[in-house]
Design a protein around this motif. Structure first.
Motif, PDB file in Angstrom:
ATOM      1  N   ASN A  17       0.826  -1.211   0.000  1.00 51.49           N
ATOM      2  CA  ASN A  17       0.000   0.000   0.000  1.00 51.49           C
ATOM      3  C   ASN A  17       0.856   1.255   0.000  1.00 51.49           C
ATOM      4  O   ASN A  17       0.385   2.331  -0.348  1.00 51.49           O
ATOM      5  N   CYS A  18       2.132   1.075   0.374  1.00 51.66           N
ATOM      6  CA  CYS A  18       3.058   2.206   0.431  1.00 51.66           C
ATOM      7  C   CYS A  18       4.472   1.688   0.160  1.00 51.66           C
ATOM      8  O   CYS A  18       4.951   0.803   0.882  1.00 51.66           O
ATOM      9  N   PHE A  19       5.132   2.239  -0.840  1.00 49.79           N
ATOM     10  CA  PHE A  19       6.451   1.725  -1.227  1.00 49.79           C
ATOM     11  C   PHE A  19       7.498   1.946  -0.147  1.00 49.79           C
ATOM     12  O   PHE A  19       8.473   1.201  -0.064  1.00 49.79           O
ATOM     13  N   SER A  20       7.306   2.947   0.677  1.00 50.87           N
ATOM     14  CA  SER A  20       8.269   3.184   1.752  1.00 50.87           C
ATOM     15  C   SER A  20       8.258   2.062   2.783  1.00 50.87           C
ATOM     16  O   SER A  20       9.220   1.874   3.527  1.00 50.87           O
ATOM     17  N   ASP A 213      22.342 -14.319   1.773  1.00 51.33           N
ATOM     18  CA  ASP A 213      23.200 -13.128   1.865  1.00 51.33           C
ATOM     19  C   ASP A 213      24.117 -13.019   0.649  1.00 51.33           C
ATOM     20  O   ASP A 213      24.381 -11.910   0.156  1.00 51.33           O
ATOM     21  N   THR A 214      24.599 -14.162   0.152  1.00 51.49           N
ATOM     22  CA  THR A 214      25.480 -14.160  -1.020  1.00 51.49           C
ATOM     23  C   THR A 214      24.744 -13.641  -2.247  1.00 51.49           C
ATOM     24  O   THR A 214      25.276 -12.832  -3.020  1.00 51.49           O
ATOM     25  N   VAL A 215      23.517 -14.104  -2.444  1.00 49.11           N
ATOM     26  CA  VAL A 215      22.715 -13.649  -3.588  1.00 49.11           C
ATOM     27  C   VAL A 215      22.418 -12.153  -3.462  1.00 49.11           C
ATOM     28  O   VAL A 215      22.516 -11.407  -4.448  1.00 49.11           O
ATOM     29  N   LEU A 216      22.063 -11.716  -2.273  1.00 46.69           N
ATOM     30  CA  LEU A 216      21.768 -10.300  -2.065  1.00 46.69           C
ATOM     31  C   LEU A 216      22.992  -9.434  -2.356  1.00 46.69           C
ATOM     32  O   LEU A 216      22.887  -8.390  -3.009  1.00 46.69           O
ATOM     33  N   ASN A 217      24.156  -9.868  -1.905  1.00 48.86           N
ATOM     34  CA  ASN A 217      25.391  -9.104  -2.157  1.00 48.86           C
ATOM     35  C   ASN A 217      25.699  -9.038  -3.648  1.00 48.86           C
ATOM     36  O   ASN A 217      26.144  -7.998  -4.164  1.00 48.86           O
ATOM     37  N   TYR A 218      25.455 -10.146  -4.354  1.00 44.82           N
ATOM     38  CA  TYR A 218      25.701 -10.163  -5.799  1.00 44.82           C
ATOM     39  C   TYR A 218      24.755  -9.205  -6.521  1.00 44.82           C
ATOM     40  O   TYR A 218      25.168  -8.461  -7.419  1.00 44.82           O
ATOM     41  N   CYS A 219      23.499  -9.217  -6.140  1.00 44.86           N
ATOM     42  CA  CYS A 219      22.519  -8.292  -6.734  1.00 44.86           C
ATOM     43  C   CYS A 219      22.884  -6.847  -6.421  1.00 44.86           C
ATOM     44  O   CYS A 219      22.718  -5.947  -7.262  1.00 44.86           O
ATOM     45  N   ASP A 220      23.381  -6.606  -5.223  1.00 49.04           N
ATOM     46  CA  ASP A 220      23.835  -5.257  -4.849  1.00 49.04           C
ATOM     47  C   ASP A 220      24.975  -4.793  -5.751  1.00 49.04           C
ATOM     48  O   ASP A 220      25.011  -3.634  -6.186  1.00 49.04           O
ATOM     49  N   GLU A 221      25.908  -5.700  -6.027  1.00 52.92           N
ATOM     50  CA  GLU A 221      27.038  -5.347  -6.899  1.00 52.92           C
ATOM     51  C   GLU A 221      26.558  -4.969  -8.292  1.00 52.92           C
ATOM     52  O   GLU A 221      27.035  -3.982  -8.878  1.00 52.92           O
ATOM     53  N   LEU A 222      25.623  -5.729  -8.833  1.00 55.49           N
ATOM     54  CA  LEU A 222      25.073  -5.412 -10.156  1.00 55.49           C
ATOM     55  C   LEU A 222      24.344  -4.072 -10.129  1.00 55.49           C
ATOM     56  O   LEU A 222      24.475  -3.252 -11.041  1.00 55.49           O
ATOM     57  N   ASN A 223      23.586  -3.854  -9.069  1.00 58.44           N
ATOM     58  CA  ASN A 223      22.804  -2.625  -8.962  1.00 58.44           C
ATOM     59  C   ASN A 223      23.699  -1.397  -8.854  1.00 58.44           C
ATOM     60  O   ASN A 223      23.409  -0.348  -9.448  1.00 58.44           O
ATOM     61  N   ASN A 224      24.797  -1.525  -8.143  1.00 57.68           N
ATOM     62  CA  ASN A 224      25.702  -0.382  -7.947  1.00 57.68           C
ATOM     63  C   ASN A 224      26.410   0.040  -9.232  1.00 57.68           C
ATOM     64  O   ASN A 224      26.932   1.158  -9.324  1.00 57.68           O
ATOM     65  N   LYS A 225      26.413  -0.850 -10.233  1.00 54.13           N
ATOM     66  CA  LYS A 225      27.045  -0.514 -11.511  1.00 54.13           C
ATOM     67  C   LYS A 225      26.101   0.233 -12.457  1.00 54.13           C
ATOM     68  O   LYS A 225      26.531   0.723 -13.499  1.00 54.13           O
ATOM     69  N   LEU A 226      24.818   0.303 -12.095  1.00 57.31           N
ATOM     70  CA  LEU A 226      23.849   1.010 -12.929  1.00 57.31           C
ATOM     71  C   LEU A 226      23.953   2.514 -12.708  1.00 57.31           C
ATOM     72  O   LEU A 226      24.242   2.971 -11.605  1.00 57.31           O
ATOM     73  N   LEU A 230      18.436   0.698  -8.607  1.00 52.68           N
ATOM     74  CA  LEU A 230      17.144   0.399  -8.002  1.00 52.68           C
ATOM     75  C   LEU A 230      17.199   0.664  -6.506  1.00 52.68           C
ATOM     76  O   LEU A 230      18.278   0.760  -5.914  1.00 52.68           O
ATOM     77  N   SER A 231      16.025   0.745  -5.887  1.00 55.63           N
ATOM     78  CA  SER A 231      15.966   0.930  -4.441  1.00 55.63           C
ATOM     79  C   SER A 231      16.398  -0.358  -3.737  1.00 55.63           C
ATOM     80  O   SER A 231      16.368  -1.449  -4.313  1.00 55.63           O
ATOM     81  N   ARG A 232      16.770  -0.215  -2.484  1.00 58.70           N
ATOM     82  CA  ARG A 232      17.212  -1.369  -1.698  1.00 58.70           C
ATOM     83  C   ARG A 232      16.098  -2.400  -1.565  1.00 58.70           C
ATOM     84  O   ARG A 232      16.340  -3.601  -1.616  1.00 58.70           O
ATOM     85  N   SER A 233      14.865  -1.960  -1.407  1.00 59.83           N
ATOM     86  CA  SER A 233      13.736  -2.893  -1.252  1.00 59.83           C
ATOM     87  C   SER A 233      13.520  -3.708  -2.523  1.00 59.83           C
ATOM     88  O   SER A 233      13.213  -4.902  -2.459  1.00 59.83           O
ATOM     89  N   ILE A 235      15.856  -4.515  -4.735  1.00 61.45           N
ATOM     90  CA  ILE A 235      16.963  -5.470  -4.816  1.00 61.45           C
ATOM     91  C   ILE A 235      16.723  -6.643  -3.874  1.00 61.45           C
ATOM     92  O   ILE A 235      16.966  -7.808  -4.222  1.00 61.45           O
ATOM     93  N   ARG A 236      16.218  -6.363  -2.681  1.00 61.70           N
ATOM     94  CA  ARG A 236      15.919  -7.445  -1.741  1.00 61.70           C
ATOM     95  C   ARG A 236      14.863  -8.394  -2.305  1.00 61.70           C
ATOM     96  O   ARG A 236      14.938  -9.606  -2.130  1.00 61.70           O
ATOM     97  N   CYS A 237      13.867  -7.839  -2.989  1.00 58.11           N
ATOM     98  CA  CYS A 237      12.816  -8.671  -3.588  1.00 58.11           C
ATOM     99  C   CYS A 237      13.384  -9.593  -4.672  1.00 58.11           C
ATOM    100  O   CYS A 237      13.052 -10.778  -4.734  1.00 58.11           O
ATOM    101  N   ILE A 238      14.240  -9.033  -5.525  1.00 61.41           N
ATOM    102  CA  ILE A 238      14.846  -9.832  -6.594  1.00 61.41           C
ATOM    103  C   ILE A 238      15.718 -10.934  -6.000  1.00 61.41           C
ATOM    104  O   ILE A 238      15.639 -12.099  -6.403  1.00 61.41           O
ATOM    105  N   ALA A 239      16.563 -10.563  -5.043  1.00 58.76           N
ATOM    106  CA  ALA A 239      17.474 -11.542  -4.425  1.00 58.76           C
ATOM    107  C   ALA A 239      16.703 -12.635  -3.699  1.00 58.76           C
ATOM    108  O   ALA A 239      17.066 -13.818  -3.768  1.00 58.76           O
ATOM    109  N   LYS A 240      15.631 -12.243  -3.019  1.00 56.97           N
ATOM    110  CA  LYS A 240      14.833 -13.233  -2.284  1.00 56.97           C
ATOM    111  C   LYS A 240      14.188 -14.225  -3.242  1.00 56.97           C
ATOM    112  O   LYS A 240      14.188 -15.434  -2.995  1.00 56.97           O
ATOM    113  N   SER A 241      13.649 -13.734  -4.341  1.00 54.82           N
ATOM    114  CA  SER A 241      13.011 -14.603  -5.330  1.00 54.82           C
ATOM    115  C   SER A 241      14.002 -15.618  -5.889  1.00 54.82           C
ATOM    116  O   SER A 241      13.707 -16.815  -5.994  1.00 54.82           O
ATOM    117  N   ILE A 242      15.205 -15.150  -6.245  1.00 55.12           N
ATOM    118  CA  ILE A 242      16.216 -16.033  -6.841  1.00 55.12           C
ATOM    119  C   ILE A 242      16.737 -17.047  -5.824  1.00 55.12           C
ATOM    120  O   ILE A 242      16.838 -18.243  -6.113  1.00 55.12           O
TER     121      ILE A 242
END
Length: 305
Positions: A17-20, A213-226, A230-233, A235-242
């Motif tokens: 209901n709220c992205f925050s 945690d490993t998947v989340l860190n990897y997604c963070d690395e990819l995100n930081n190169k953009l 993307l927002s942290r939330s 990235i967490r959603c993508i990492a959690k799904s994978i």
């Protein structure tokens, strides 16, 4: 159309209901009550979704952008008219690990053209959209019939718009070019999931939390190169799904791999256990009679032939 949309929704979509407050996962029957909801499954594309981040979007579509392909559904903010628009696909585009890349690339190509035609937000990745069932928004259905990809492509190509290069390059299923144009979310998901399918082998005897945690860190690395991360939330959603998908399916796929290897070994063993031919050169060994090596014998035989 809304009935079809309800059927096509993921069984457990992201919603909020709220992205925050971040995204949460709920069963479909519960997620339908939230203001924002995940429209497409991670493994199947039923809708091309655009974010029209300008006021009175529906009026712009009907009165200013005459001749453009109409979306099936427009979900607009009642206060300013900004909207998400959905183009329903008659034949879904499958986006799983074993899916064909050509239709995925074709759909992304069309999506980019639609964004140019509609002056839509190129940073919008289509993960979450306004929920057409929410009383917070005004939902309008403009076209009842879903689009075939070829039909939609023909319509956008007829528009008098000069399109930049929209080719998508893949290498073993991994996107390696135009990462900003295919969507930041899709780019990170595609790269990370292909990496994770083999990387999880190193974590089979470790705690699940270490893998997550490993998947989340990897997604963070990819995100930081953009250039526009993307927002942290998100990235967490993508990492959690994978990470959850890999944890759930790795043992099954590993067992299937072992079974295939065992079957191949048995077939090879059956072929190698054939009885010897007593009249063959391999049994008679004529090189020993001639007092030469086996290699010399066959070399001379080859020259003679």
């Amino acid at each position: 159309m809304l009935d079809r949309l309800d059927i096509n929704l993921p069984p457990k979509p992201y919603c909020t209901n709220c992205f925050s407050d971040g995204l949460i996962i709920r069963r479909k029957k519960d997620a339908i009550d939230y203001k924002y909801i995940q429209i497409n499954s991670p493994f199947q594309l039923n809708y091309l979704i655009l974010d029209l981040d300008y006021d009175a979007a529906l009026s712009e579509i009907l009165y200013s952008k005459i001749g453009i392909p109409l979306p099936n559904i427009v979900i607009e903010n009642t206060e300013n008219g900004r909207a998400h628009i959905l183009f329903e696909l008659a034949v879904p585009v499958h986006t799983g690990n074993t899916s064909r890349l050509k239709p995925i690339s074709f759909a992304k190509d069309i999506l980019k053209k639609l964004k140019l035609i509609y002056s839509a937000d190129f940073n919008y990745v289509g993960l979450i959209a306004k929920n057409p069932h929410s009383s917070e928004w005004r939902t309008t259905q403009l076209r009842k019939t879903p689009y075939l990809l070829n039909e939609l492509n023909d319509l956008v190509d007829k528009m008098d718009i000069e399109y930049p290069d929209v080719k998508f390059k893949y290498n073993n299923g991994i996107v390696n070019d135009h990462k900003e144009n295919i969507g930041r979310n899709c780019y990170i998901f595609e790269i990370a999931r292909n990496w994770a399918y083999s990387e999880i082998r190193k974590y089979r005897n470790t705690a699940d939390s270490l893998w997550r945690d490993t998947v989340l860190n990897y997604c963070d690395e990819l995100n930081n190169k953009l250039s526009n991360p993307l927002s942290r939330s998100e990235i967490r959603c993508i990492a959690k799904s994978i990470s959850l998908f890999c944890l759930k399916n790795d043992q099954k796929y590993y067992a299937a791999f072992i079974a295939r290897q065992k079957n191949r070994g048995e077939l090879g063993g059956k072929k190698s256990r054939r009885s010897a031919n007593q009249s063959s050169e391999r049994s008679l060994k004529p090189w020993e009679t001639e007092g030469i090596s086996r290699a010399t014998y066959y070399r001379r035989k080859h020259i003679a032939e």
